[in-house]
Design a protein around this motif. Sequence first.
Motif, PDB file in Angstrom:
ATOM      1  N   TRP A 238      -2.040   0.075 -10.522  1.00 23.46           N
ATOM      2  CA  TRP A 238      -3.471  -0.089 -10.252  1.00 23.46           C
ATOM      3  C   TRP A 238      -3.904  -1.530 -10.404  1.00 23.46           C
ATOM      4  O   TRP A 238      -3.561  -2.206 -11.382  1.00 23.46           O
ATOM      5  CB  TRP A 238      -4.279   0.807 -11.194  1.00 23.46           C
ATOM      6  N   VAL A 239      -4.683  -1.990  -9.420  1.00 22.14           N
ATOM      7  CA  VAL A 239      -5.240  -3.345  -9.412  1.00 22.14           C
ATOM      8  C   VAL A 239      -6.704  -3.232  -8.988  1.00 22.14           C
ATOM      9  O   VAL A 239      -7.173  -2.165  -8.597  1.00 22.14           O
ATOM     10  CB  VAL A 239      -4.470  -4.259  -8.428  1.00 22.14           C
ATOM     11  N   ARG A 240      -7.426  -4.342  -9.069  1.00 23.17           N
ATOM     12  CA  ARG A 240      -8.796  -4.322  -8.550  1.00 23.17           C
ATOM     13  C   ARG A 240      -8.769  -4.244  -7.018  1.00 23.17           C
ATOM     14  O   ARG A 240      -7.834  -4.727  -6.383  1.00 23.17           O
ATOM     15  CB  ARG A 240      -9.559  -5.559  -9.028  1.00 23.17           C
ATOM     16  N   LYS A 241      -9.807  -3.648  -6.462  1.00 19.61           N
ATOM     17  CA  LYS A 241      -9.837  -3.412  -5.018  1.00 19.61           C
ATOM     18  C   LYS A 241      -9.669  -4.689  -4.212  1.00 19.61           C
ATOM     19  O   LYS A 241      -9.037  -4.686  -3.149  1.00 19.61           O
ATOM     20  CB  LYS A 241     -11.145  -2.710  -4.634  1.00 19.61           C
ATOM     21  N   GLU A 242     -10.199  -5.806  -4.699  1.00 20.63           N
ATOM     22  CA  GLU A 242     -10.082  -7.046  -3.944  1.00 20.63           C
ATOM     23  C   GLU A 242      -8.646  -7.565  -3.889  1.00 20.63           C
ATOM     24  O   GLU A 242      -8.312  -8.436  -3.083  1.00 20.63           O
ATOM     25  CB  GLU A 242     -11.002  -8.122  -4.524  1.00 20.63           C
ATOM     26  N   ASP A 243      -7.766  -7.013  -4.752  1.00 24.79           N
ATOM     27  CA  ASP A 243      -6.361  -7.423  -4.760  1.00 24.79           C
ATOM     28  C   ASP A 243      -5.450  -6.386  -4.124  1.00 24.79           C
ATOM     29  O   ASP A 243      -4.221  -6.508  -4.181  1.00 24.79           O
ATOM     30  CB  ASP A 243      -5.894  -7.662  -6.203  1.00 24.79           C
TER      31      ASP A 243
ATOM     32  N   PRO B 223       1.112  -7.749  -2.266  1.00 27.04           N
ATOM     33  CA  PRO B 223       2.343  -7.045  -2.664  1.00 27.04           C
ATOM     34  C   PRO B 223       2.622  -7.305  -4.141  1.00 27.04           C
ATOM     35  O   PRO B 223       2.094  -8.257  -4.730  1.00 27.04           O
ATOM     36  CB  PRO B 223       3.409  -7.688  -1.772  1.00 27.04           C
ATOM     37  N   LEU B 224       3.438  -6.475  -4.729  1.00 25.01           N
ATOM     38  CA  LEU B 224       3.715  -6.604  -6.168  1.00 25.01           C
ATOM     39  C   LEU B 224       4.225  -7.994  -6.562  1.00 25.01           C
ATOM     40  O   LEU B 224       3.782  -8.536  -7.590  1.00 25.01           O
ATOM     41  CB  LEU B 224       4.706  -5.512  -6.599  1.00 25.01           C
ATOM     42  N   PRO B 225       5.118  -8.648  -5.809  1.00 24.87           N
ATOM     43  CA  PRO B 225       5.578  -9.977  -6.225  1.00 24.87           C
ATOM     44  C   PRO B 225       4.448 -11.001  -6.354  1.00 24.87           C
ATOM     45  O   PRO B 225       4.578 -11.982  -7.095  1.00 24.87           O
ATOM     46  CB  PRO B 225       6.561 -10.383  -5.120  1.00 24.87           C
ATOM     47  N   ALA B 226       3.340 -10.784  -5.662  1.00 23.65           N
ATOM     48  CA  ALA B 226       2.213 -11.718  -5.727  1.00 23.65           C
ATOM     49  C   ALA B 226       1.506 -11.681  -7.067  1.00 23.65           C
ATOM     50  O   ALA B 226       0.683 -12.555  -7.359  1.00 23.65           O
ATOM     51  CB  ALA B 226       1.215 -11.408  -4.610  1.00 23.65           C
TER      52      ALA B 226
ATOM     53  N   ALA C  96      -7.571  -7.845 -17.266  1.00 24.14           N
ATOM     54  CA  ALA C  96      -6.180  -7.753 -16.826  1.00 24.14           C
ATOM     55  C   ALA C  96      -6.185  -7.577 -15.316  1.00 24.14           C
ATOM     56  O   ALA C  96      -7.224  -7.264 -14.718  1.00 24.14           O
ATOM     57  CB  ALA C  96      -5.469  -6.590 -17.512  1.00 24.14           C
ATOM     58  N   ASP C  97      -5.021  -7.781 -14.706  1.00 21.43           N
ATOM     59  CA  ASP C  97      -4.936  -7.744 -13.238  1.00 21.43           C
ATOM     60  C   ASP C  97      -4.200  -6.527 -12.697  1.00 21.43           C
ATOM     61  O   ASP C  97      -4.380  -6.172 -11.532  1.00 21.43           O
ATOM     62  CB  ASP C  97      -4.231  -9.009 -12.737  1.00 21.43           C
ATOM     63  N   ILE C  98      -3.366  -5.903 -13.518  1.00 20.79           N
ATOM     64  CA  ILE C  98      -2.551  -4.795 -13.042  1.00 20.79           C
ATOM     65  C   ILE C  98      -2.162  -3.918 -14.221  1.00 20.79           C
ATOM     66  O   ILE C  98      -2.003  -4.402 -15.351  1.00 20.79           O
ATOM     67  CB  ILE C  98      -1.289  -5.317 -12.302  1.00 20.79           C
ATOM     68  N   ALA C  99      -2.014  -2.629 -13.954  1.00 19.05           N
ATOM     69  CA  ALA C  99      -1.555  -1.688 -14.972  1.00 19.05           C
ATOM     70  C   ALA C  99      -0.781  -0.569 -14.290  1.00 19.05           C
ATOM     71  O   ALA C  99      -1.087  -0.178 -13.160  1.00 19.05           O
ATOM     72  CB  ALA C  99      -2.730  -1.105 -15.760  1.00 19.05           C
ATOM     73  N   ALA C 100       0.223  -0.062 -14.991  1.00 17.40           N
ATOM     74  CA  ALA C 100       0.956   1.120 -14.532  1.00 17.40           C
ATOM     75  C   ALA C 100       0.445   2.313 -15.318  1.00 17.40           C
ATOM     76  O   ALA C 100       0.470   2.315 -16.549  1.00 17.40           O
ATOM     77  CB  ALA C 100       2.453   0.937 -14.758  1.00 17.40           C
TER      78      ALA C 100
ATOM     79  N   LEU D 182     -11.032   0.119  -8.584  1.00 16.64           N
ATOM     80  CA  LEU D 182      -9.582  -0.016  -8.604  1.00 16.64           C
ATOM     81  C   LEU D 182      -8.953   0.545  -7.337  1.00 16.64           C
ATOM     82  O   LEU D 182      -9.550   1.348  -6.632  1.00 16.64           O
ATOM     83  CB  LEU D 182      -9.004   0.721  -9.821  1.00 16.64           C
ATOM     84  N   ALA D 183      -7.730   0.107  -7.089  1.00 17.24           N
ATOM     85  CA  ALA D 183      -6.936   0.637  -5.975  1.00 17.24           C
ATOM     86  C   ALA D 183      -5.485   0.737  -6.430  1.00 17.24           C
ATOM     87  O   ALA D 183      -5.003  -0.112  -7.191  1.00 17.24           O
ATOM     88  CB  ALA D 183      -7.036  -0.275  -4.754  1.00 17.24           C
ATOM     89  N   ALA D 184      -4.793   1.773  -5.970  1.00 20.75           N
ATOM     90  CA  ALA D 184      -3.367   1.940  -6.266  1.00 20.75           C
ATOM     91  C   ALA D 184      -2.556   1.268  -5.156  1.00 20.75           C
ATOM     92  O   ALA D 184      -2.816   1.484  -3.972  1.00 20.75           O
ATOM     93  CB  ALA D 184      -3.015   3.411  -6.369  1.00 20.75           C
TER      94      ALA D 184
END
Length: 264
Positions: free
Chosen positions: A94-99, A103-106, A161-165, A185-187
């Motif tokens: 999960w990340v914020r919708k604007e992100d 891709p994950l490497p970013a 934070a920017d990302i969470a699992a 948020l967006a998955a």
Amino acid sequence: MRCALPMYPFPAASLDQFWRGLRDCMLREGMADVPHQLEQPQDLLQHWQEPGLLLSQACGYPVSALLHGKVQVVGALHFDVPGCEQANYSSSLWVRKEDAAKPLPAFHGAVAACNERHSQSGYHALRSAVAGFAGDGRFFSEVLFSGAHRQSARLVAGGKADIAALDCVSAYFLSRQEAEVFSRLAAIGFTTPMPGLPLITASTTPPATLAALRQALAASIEAPGLEHARRAMRISGFSVLDEQDYRICALKAEQNLAGGLADW
């Protein structure tokens, strides 16, 4: 005897109904002293090691590492939510919708939120997901430990934070309970599937009782009076598993360290 199903934020009324039905199945299998109500343990690691533990739900990594030889695995429930297949589950990222388009490497150098270090879904699954992109042994610039998936989601939504699992079953329920948070948020994907959260019993539970537990759980999946509760809890099946099925959790964590991924 002690019983709990402490890992998922199920609708309370449905959990109560399911437990009453499961308890009836356990009694029919000849088990005595089955508690009328589920416990709500605060210290899960201590709870899982209680000598009188009849049934609880744990996490794959602790069972394969910290609790190795200290508990017996009964099996795992199946859940009808995205990211689950039969007895396997995964974590959604999960990340914020604007992100959401990144891709994950970013997310190299970003801040991650994890519930706690012993969590398969919130910590070890995320480590495995980014291990191939770490390069110098690190991937995130900082990791914040939130104490719970719910809090990890709030940290990402709030910009700390920017990302969470998040365990995909937890995420399903939390997205409905925390609609305002998840609206931000967006998955962006799922981690590699692993055996679902293990149902466990004490290491001293006799083989006949272990077999009866498995029979009772299987019966609860078929019980017509529990259809509404199962539907609300998204329970769709049960598989018999044992401790060896969860060894992959500890092995993957060991491989990540041996491969050079720094501990967070």
